[in-house]
Design a protein around this motif. Structure first.
Motif, PDB file in Angstrom:
ATOM      1  N   HIS A 135      22.250  77.271  43.463  1.00 58.45           N
ATOM      2  CA  HIS A 135      22.621  77.171  44.873  1.00 58.45           C
ATOM      3  C   HIS A 135      22.195  78.406  45.663  1.00 58.45           C
ATOM      4  N   GLY A 136      22.193  79.568  45.009  1.00 56.80           N
ATOM      5  CA  GLY A 136      21.717  80.773  45.679  1.00 56.80           C
ATOM      6  C   GLY A 136      20.256  80.665  46.047  1.00 56.80           C
ATOM      7  N   ARG A 137      19.450  80.169  45.119  1.00 56.53           N
ATOM      8  CA  ARG A 137      18.022  79.995  45.408  1.00 56.53           C
ATOM      9  C   ARG A 137      17.790  78.932  46.479  1.00 56.53           C
ATOM     10  N   ALA A 138      18.543  77.828  46.380  1.00 54.35           N
ATOM     11  CA  ALA A 138      18.363  76.757  47.369  1.00 54.35           C
ATOM     12  C   ALA A 138      18.698  77.259  48.770  1.00 54.35           C
ATOM     13  N   TYR A 139      19.841  77.941  48.902  1.00 52.68           N
ATOM     14  CA  TYR A 139      20.231  78.407  50.234  1.00 52.68           C
ATOM     15  C   TYR A 139      19.333  79.546  50.716  1.00 52.68           C
ATOM     16  N   SER A 140      18.798  80.338  49.782  1.00 52.49           N
ATOM     17  CA  SER A 140      17.959  81.469  50.182  1.00 52.49           C
ATOM     18  C   SER A 140      16.713  81.025  50.935  1.00 52.49           C
ATOM     19  N   THR A 141      16.279  79.785  50.731  1.00 46.23           N
ATOM     20  CA  THR A 141      15.056  79.312  51.385  1.00 46.23           C
ATOM     21  C   THR A 141      15.190  79.238  52.901  1.00 46.23           C
ATOM     22  N   PHE A 142      16.419  79.242  53.401  1.00 42.94           N
ATOM     23  CA  PHE A 142      16.623  79.211  54.854  1.00 42.94           C
ATOM     24  C   PHE A 142      16.528  80.600  55.484  1.00 42.94           C
ATOM     25  N   GLY A 143      16.662  81.654  54.660  1.00 44.58           N
ATOM     26  CA  GLY A 143      16.584  83.013  55.188  1.00 44.58           C
ATOM     27  C   GLY A 143      17.668  83.332  56.198  1.00 44.58           C
ATOM     28  N   LYS A 144      18.877  82.799  55.965  1.00 44.17           N
ATOM     29  CA  LYS A 144      19.980  82.978  56.913  1.00 44.17           C
ATOM     30  C   LYS A 144      21.221  83.492  56.195  1.00 44.17           C
ATOM     31  N   PRO A 145      22.057  84.264  56.892  1.00 45.31           N
ATOM     32  CA  PRO A 145      23.331  84.671  56.283  1.00 45.31           C
ATOM     33  C   PRO A 145      24.283  83.487  56.182  1.00 45.31           C
ATOM     34  N   LEU A 146      25.319  83.646  55.383  1.00 46.83           N
ATOM     35  CA  LEU A 146      26.331  82.608  55.231  1.00 46.83           C
ATOM     36  C   LEU A 146      27.247  82.561  56.447  1.00 46.83           C
ATOM     37  N   GLU A 147      27.698  81.368  56.763  1.00 50.69           N
ATOM     38  CA  GLU A 147      28.703  81.204  57.808  1.00 50.69           C
ATOM     39  C   GLU A 147      30.090  81.398  57.195  1.00 50.69           C
ATOM     40  N   MET A 192      15.419  85.961  50.104  1.00 47.53           N
ATOM     41  CA  MET A 192      14.757  84.701  50.443  1.00 47.53           C
ATOM     42  C   MET A 192      13.763  84.281  49.364  1.00 47.53           C
ATOM     43  N   ASN A 193      13.837  82.997  48.981  1.00 48.18           N
ATOM     44  CA  ASN A 193      12.953  82.408  47.962  1.00 48.18           C
ATOM     45  C   ASN A 193      13.103  83.059  46.581  1.00 48.18           C
ATOM     46  N   HIS A 194      14.209  83.750  46.362  1.00 51.00           N
ATOM     47  CA  HIS A 194      14.352  84.534  45.136  1.00 51.00           C
ATOM     48  C   HIS A 194      15.719  84.357  44.489  1.00 51.00           C
ATOM     49  N   GLY A 195      16.779  84.730  45.175  1.00 49.25           N
ATOM     50  CA  GLY A 195      18.106  84.627  44.581  1.00 49.25           C
ATOM     51  C   GLY A 195      19.112  85.516  45.274  1.00 49.25           C
ATOM     52  N   LEU A 196      20.169  85.851  44.553  1.00 51.68           N
ATOM     53  CA  LEU A 196      21.281  86.611  45.110  1.00 51.68           C
ATOM     54  C   LEU A 196      21.397  87.968  44.431  1.00 51.68           C
ATOM     55  N   LEU A 197      21.970  88.920  45.157  1.00 53.67           N
ATOM     56  CA  LEU A 197      22.198  90.260  44.630  1.00 53.67           C
ATOM     57  C   LEU A 197      23.510  90.776  45.195  1.00 53.67           C
ATOM     58  N   THR A 198      24.337  91.370  44.328  1.00 50.83           N
ATOM     59  CA  THR A 198      25.602  91.950  44.773  1.00 50.83           C
ATOM     60  C   THR A 198      25.767  93.331  44.159  1.00 50.83           C
ATOM     61  N   VAL A 199      26.600  94.136  44.796  1.00 55.26           N
ATOM     62  CA  VAL A 199      26.877  95.482  44.293  1.00 55.26           C
ATOM     63  C   VAL A 199      28.386  95.716  44.327  1.00 55.26           C
ATOM     64  N   LEU A 209      31.889  89.225  43.056  1.00 61.99           N
ATOM     65  CA  LEU A 209      31.196  88.941  44.310  1.00 61.99           C
ATOM     66  C   LEU A 209      29.967  88.065  44.085  1.00 61.99           C
ATOM     67  N   PHE A 210      29.305  88.241  42.942  1.00 59.98           N
ATOM     68  CA  PHE A 210      28.138  87.406  42.666  1.00 59.98           C
ATOM     69  C   PHE A 210      28.548  85.944  42.541  1.00 59.98           C
ATOM     70  N   GLY A 211      29.589  85.682  41.760  1.00 65.38           N
ATOM     71  CA  GLY A 211      30.081  84.315  41.640  1.00 65.38           C
ATOM     72  C   GLY A 211      30.537  83.762  42.972  1.00 65.38           C
ATOM     73  N   LEU A 212      31.190  84.599  43.771  1.00 63.81           N
ATOM     74  CA  LEU A 212      31.639  84.177  45.097  1.00 63.81           C
ATOM     75  C   LEU A 212      30.457  83.806  45.984  1.00 63.81           C
ATOM     76  N   MET A 213      29.401  84.610  45.945  1.00 65.52           N
ATOM     77  CA  MET A 213      28.214  84.307  46.751  1.00 65.52           C
ATOM     78  C   MET A 213      27.577  82.985  46.319  1.00 65.52           C
ATOM     79  N   GLN A 218      26.787  77.196  47.662  1.00 63.66           N
ATOM     80  CA  GLN A 218      26.987  75.780  47.365  1.00 63.66           C
ATOM     81  C   GLN A 218      27.821  75.111  48.454  1.00 63.66           C
ATOM     82  N   ILE A 219      28.895  75.764  48.878  1.00 69.56           N
ATOM     83  CA  ILE A 219      29.745  75.220  49.940  1.00 69.56           C
ATOM     84  C   ILE A 219      28.955  75.096  51.236  1.00 69.56           C
ATOM     85  N   GLN A 220      28.145  76.105  51.551  1.00 72.69           N
ATOM     86  CA  GLN A 220      27.331  76.071  52.766  1.00 72.69           C
ATOM     87  C   GLN A 220      26.370  74.879  52.738  1.00 72.69           C
ATOM     88  N   LEU A 221      25.715  74.655  51.603  1.00 73.47           N
ATOM     89  CA  LEU A 221      24.782  73.528  51.482  1.00 73.47           C
ATOM     90  C   LEU A 221      25.505  72.197  51.630  1.00 73.47           C
TER      91      LEU A 221
END
Length: 285
Positions: A135-147, A192-199, A209-213, A218-221
């Motif tokens: 879901h991180g990769r799928a949503y990353s294709t939009f290049g937008k932050p989460l709502e 974008m087009n790659h995945g998620l990263l958290t610190v 935070l990674f699991g949350l993202m 997934q919820i956003q999609l």
């Protein structure tokens, strides 16, 4: 209602005579190192259980508590579900030299470059998580932050960014620096087009935070798909989102959020991932 300054969020959420404990303190570097690597191995088991696996890709790193210009990283080509604390490799952040831990396997070169740039740029960051999730990769294709669609995603309200200049596989230092720059002072980055990263200030915080993202993507999609069929989305307002962030997104609370998963991983494998010997490490270093 949470009243800043009167008690911690973790204390206020604990109903009863005892509050949940936050980030533990350790009397020595070796004990902190051992605990950190145990939690790092458990985080990989957690990633495996949730399907955050894509071949050899993905890394979790943790800054060493004593040698602060070095960080621990997983070996290349070992499945997340098999990793133990003793598998981790200690790398010098500047040169990339192996200075401790597992010497039987290489680390991921792209992972080193990304995580190195973040650890060098952010002295406050003790741990970094990156993986290529569905879901991180799928949503990353939009290049937008989460709502701010749910209470939980408010943990990254105005604290996550987007890296919207995909530069291909990270095999050079410039792309790693670009990712670190896009992360900025945030807790998370959608690449974008790659995945998620958290610190985080602990492996536990970054892992939660990674699991949350991933769940938030997934919820956003799902919400966007429903909205495209005429359903109206109702967002959390900025004031409420800011309040939720202030209440729940501190380091102690986010550390505690990961402990149910740590306990689960420990129980299902009878703690087999906790095999790191801090004294052997000190003898080799």
């Amino acid at each position: 209602m949470f009243i800043p300054g009167t008690s911690t969020a973790l204390q206020q959420i604990s109903h009863g005579p005892f509050a949940l404990q936050g980030i533990p303190m350790f009397p020595s570097f070796s004990e902190k190192r051992q605990s950190q690597l145990n939690h790092m191995a458990a985080a990989f088991r957690y990633f495996n259980r949730h399907g955050y696996v894509e071949g050899m890709s993905g890394n979790i790193t943790a800054r060493d508590p004593e040698y602060t210009n070095a960080f621990w990283i997983n070996p290349l080509g070992v499945h997340f579900g098999l990793l133990k604390a003793s598998d981790m490799i200690l790398l010098d952040a500047d040169a990339g030299a192996v200075i401790g831990g597992n010497r039987s396997r290489p680390a991921n070169a792209a992972g080193f470059l990304i995580h190195k740039s973040i650890h060098l740029a952010r002295g406050d960051v003790q741990a970094v998580c990156h993986a290529r999730t569905i879901h991180g990769r799928a949503y990353s294709t939009f290049g937008k932050p989460l709502e701010m669609l749910t209470q939980d995603v408010c943990n990254v309200f105005k604290a996550h960014s987007v890296y919207a200049n995909y530069g291909g596989m990270v095999l050079g230092e410039e792309e790693g620096r670009n990712i670190a720059s896009a992360l900025g002072r945030n807790k998370a980055c959608i690449m974008m087009n790659h995945g998620l990263l958290t610190v985080g200030s602990t492996v536990d915080e970054a892992s939660y935070l990674f699991g949350l993202m991933e769940r938030s993507c997934q919820i956003q999609l799902l919400a966007d798909a429903a909205a495209s069929n005429g359903k109206e989305k109702k967002l959390i307002g900025d004031n409420e989102a800011a309040y939720n962030f202030k209440v729940a997104s501190d380091a102690e609370n986010l550390y505690a959020e990961f402990q149910p998963d740590y306990g689960y991983e420990e129980a299902v494998c009878n703690g087999e991932f906790k095999d790191f010997d801090p004294f052997a490490f000190l003898a080799r270093h």
